[in-house]
Design a protein around this motif. Sequence first.
Motif, PDB file in Angstrom:
ATOM      1  N   GLU A  24      -7.181  13.271   1.497  1.00  0.00           N
ATOM      2  CA  GLU A  24      -5.815  12.766   1.339  1.00  0.00           C
ATOM      3  C   GLU A  24      -4.812  13.914   1.266  1.00  0.00           C
ATOM      4  OE1 GLU A  24      -2.570  10.318   0.892  1.00  0.00           O
ATOM      5  OE2 GLU A  24      -4.615   9.610   1.266  1.00  0.00           O
ATOM      6  N   LYS A  27      -2.062  15.075   3.959  1.00  0.00           N
ATOM      7  CA  LYS A  27      -0.672  14.906   3.498  1.00  0.00           C
ATOM      8  C   LYS A  27      -0.477  15.772   2.257  1.00  0.00           C
ATOM      9  CE  LYS A  27      -0.865  10.036   4.924  1.00  0.00           C
ATOM     10  NZ  LYS A  27      -0.899   8.635   4.405  1.00  0.00           N
ATOM     11  N   SER A  53       1.376  14.571  -0.910  1.00  0.00           N
ATOM     12  CA  SER A  53       0.964  13.306  -1.524  1.00  0.00           C
ATOM     13  C   SER A  53       0.823  13.445  -3.036  1.00  0.00           C
ATOM     14  CB  SER A  53      -0.385  12.850  -0.951  1.00  0.00           C
ATOM     15  OG  SER A  53      -0.261  12.427   0.380  1.00  0.00           O
ATOM     16  N   ARG A  54       0.860  12.293  -3.685  1.00  0.00           N
ATOM     17  CA  ARG A  54       0.518  12.197  -5.103  1.00  0.00           C
ATOM     18  C   ARG A  54      -0.649  11.210  -5.213  1.00  0.00           C
ATOM     19  NH1 ARG A  54       3.643  15.622  -4.818  1.00  0.00           N
ATOM     20  NH2 ARG A  54       5.475  16.107  -6.079  1.00  0.00           N
ATOM     21  N   VAL A  55      -1.601  11.546  -6.079  1.00  0.00           N
ATOM     22  CA  VAL A  55      -2.810  10.733  -6.230  1.00  0.00           C
ATOM     23  C   VAL A  55      -3.036  10.430  -7.712  1.00  0.00           C
ATOM     24  CG1 VAL A  55      -5.314  10.676  -5.896  1.00  0.00           C
ATOM     25  CG2 VAL A  55      -3.857  11.809  -4.196  1.00  0.00           C
ATOM     26  N   ASN A  67      -0.717  17.507  -8.549  1.00  0.00           N
ATOM     27  CA  ASN A  67      -0.650  16.478  -7.498  1.00  0.00           C
ATOM     28  C   ASN A  67      -1.702  15.382  -7.667  1.00  0.00           C
ATOM     29  OD1 ASN A  67      -2.879  17.975  -6.734  1.00  0.00           O
ATOM     30  ND2 ASN A  67      -1.957  18.784  -4.849  1.00  0.00           N
ATOM     31  N   THR A  72       2.761   6.582  -5.795  1.00  0.00           N
ATOM     32  CA  THR A  72       1.714   7.475  -5.310  1.00  0.00           C
ATOM     33  C   THR A  72       1.205   7.003  -3.953  1.00  0.00           C
ATOM     34  OG1 THR A  72       0.057   6.195  -6.490  1.00  0.00           O
ATOM     35  CG2 THR A  72       0.984   8.079  -7.631  1.00  0.00           C
ATOM     36  N   ASN A  73       0.663   7.938  -3.192  1.00  0.00           N
ATOM     37  CA  ASN A  73       0.105   7.604  -1.886  1.00  0.00           C
ATOM     38  C   ASN A  73      -1.270   6.977  -2.000  1.00  0.00           C
ATOM     39  OD1 ASN A  73       1.836  10.163  -1.834  1.00  0.00           O
ATOM     40  ND2 ASN A  73       1.950   9.465   0.293  1.00  0.00           N
ATOM     41  N   THR A  77       0.812   2.187  -6.489  1.00  0.00           N
ATOM     42  CA  THR A  77       1.040   2.660  -5.126  1.00  0.00           C
ATOM     43  C   THR A  77       1.739   1.561  -4.334  1.00  0.00           C
ATOM     44  OG1 THR A  77       0.004   3.709  -3.214  1.00  0.00           O
ATOM     45  CG2 THR A  77      -1.169   1.852  -4.175  1.00  0.00           C
TER      46      THR A  77
END
Length: 754
Positions: free
Chosen positions: A361, A365, A368-370, A428, A445-446, A467
């Motif tokens: 992920e 990207k 991104s935030r996870v 992140n 978040t992604n 998300t």
Amino acid sequence: MPEYIRHPLIKANTVEQRLYQLDLAGKALDTSTLVVLPTGLGKTVISLLVMASRLEKYGGKVMVLSPTKPLVEQHASFFKNVFKLPEEEILTFTGSVDPAKRADMWKKGKVIISTPQVIENDILTKRISLDDVTHITFDESHRAVGNYAYTYIAEKYFETAKNPLCLGITASPGSSDEKIAEVCQSLHIESVAVKTESDKDVVPYIHKKEIEWERINLPAGMKEIKDLLDKVLEDRFKKLTELGYPIYNQKYVSKKDLLSLQTKLQGELRGLPEASVYGAISILAEIMKVNHAVEIVETQGLESLRMYMERLDNEAYSKSGSKASKRLAEDLYIRQVARRVKDCDLEHPKLEHVKKIVHEELEGKPHSRVIVFANYRDTAEMITNALSEIEGVRPVRFVGQASKYKDKGLTQKQQVEIIEQFKAGDYNVLVATSVAEEGLDIPSTNLVLFYEPIPSEIRSIQRKGRTGRKHEGRVVVLVTKGTRDEAYYWSSLSREKKMQSNMKELQAAMPARKNSSITEDFTTDIPDEQKTLFEYDDENKNIKIVVDQREIRSSVARNLDRKGVEIIVKTLEVGDYILSDRIAVERKESQDFVSSMIDKKLFEQIANLSRAYEKPILIIEGESLFNCRGMNPNAIHGSLTSISLDFGVSLFYTRDAEDTAALLSQIAKREQVDEKREVNMHGKKSAPMLPQQQEYVISSIPDIGPKAARSLLEHFGSVEDVMKADYEELIKVDNIGPKTAARIREIAGSEYKR
């Protein structure tokens, strides 16, 4: 270009106009309403629209209640940015604000944002009155069940306010009819308004959210460890059956089944129970511990199991360790499990899946935030450590405030700081437990990754809602084949579907009402299709009870207030409740009673109570006294006997806080009305006299209570002579057996080594 809300109390160009929000706000202005709306679709804006309309029409104050301090601060920031009111009229109430200052602030405030516990305390202590509050929003309103503060505040609000109206907002009220009905009853809800992601006025604001399920095999080495634990369970189930308490679905027994049996056994402890009941309770405690270990193996991993086994071992050999934990520590199979876990370098394959999914992920990207959700802190720590080894991944562990053995929690300030760093990109990946599920202002978040499924539809919905807010999102759930992961997966899906069905049915069943004219207040050019108790117990009205400040946290004070008793909150040096000039009461829940026996505080409190008041009372609340911390029943009976006979304290037993309040009000009525006695606070902690200090020194030796300490001192004459006495002399003393005599000699005669 988006249209913006226009209203005299809302700043221009700050709140986007959305038709579904106006529709829901209109319904909420017509009657007290429960609004159910998916996460990320602006429930707070609906609250804003209703508050602005109520303030303009009726004046007074409006209030927003939210479960945690970070949530309160988040809401306060939003309302200060959008309300066209002086900032000093938009106030934040939390426990960190001095109570006297809150009382002064309340007089000046127009918009109050607070945690419910603070408002409950201020109502009980009469620092505030809700009579001029024209609206209350109950955020995360699915919490309004049982003894949660929302229920009491709603009762007082509809009892005292001149013009009450409330709004409950939630993304997930629960799947059962009973739960939804209880929320509605608690908050005096008369109407339910539901919007789903498929409603045509909501669809334009919904971003695609892919949900993937990855099924994983449990490795052979972990199955072998699980088999050893299953053998322990099989043995304990057999012993339980021999004692007359069989469990028939042993392979599929749930935590709920075990807790139900525990409640049944605790109920049988009243009166004169057979010895088998005590044995069954202790064996059931072992089963619950081992059952939890099996769940960890199946769904979490060996690192989490290693940490859990270490805590079990620490509990077993600690001073307050229960018999159940001690027996488990000595069990052959448990020792084999501990050895295999220690030597095995295998880990649950879920961990590799997490690393792979997160790495792909962020590699694809980078901005991104996870969020990775895990049920247990140990697992969260393991995942954080594993992800930190991957280049480009900057993980942080995000847990609640409570601390336990080798596991320190995060303060609310630390939680807020971590979220800000997550927003800024310093981290992140947020590896979080349930604390990140509800309401906190965590950015969209992604990717949301479930380390395991959860059976709760409320928590599952909250997690998924992290998300797909401002852009497309992805949810991945890891499931171990053939384990309780699969059971939780199906349970969650079933409950979510049932909740949606129930909410639609409930909304349809509610009486149709004409929408308020809110659309005219806030907008122009809207299509036509969008314009669509409590009673006091009078006999207690002149009764007064002085309540210790610390007791406000229990629900006893709330129940006294419900009975019409006048509560006077003070900081008491002796006792928890004062009922007259001669009666003071110490209240202890069952667990607290046993804990205070262990840490030796119990008899100091009882001694102070008996010296300060003519008729002291001890109330023991709860039905699990003989099932707390594995305490020997004889030790509990000995303490109760000493309290009654040696200290002259009357003992009463109550089922719960409501029962305690009923007993207190009845005794207070007898004293103040029938006996014409005044409520008089005169108890102070007494400095112990020399004999009491001597008794305290001797009773600090394990297994020696106040009665045995007095016997030793009366026999030998001084602390020094007790410590000098040899084994043969000691066992001649009343109440001193061989084991106690040996312990005294061991402590008095052993060399001191650090």
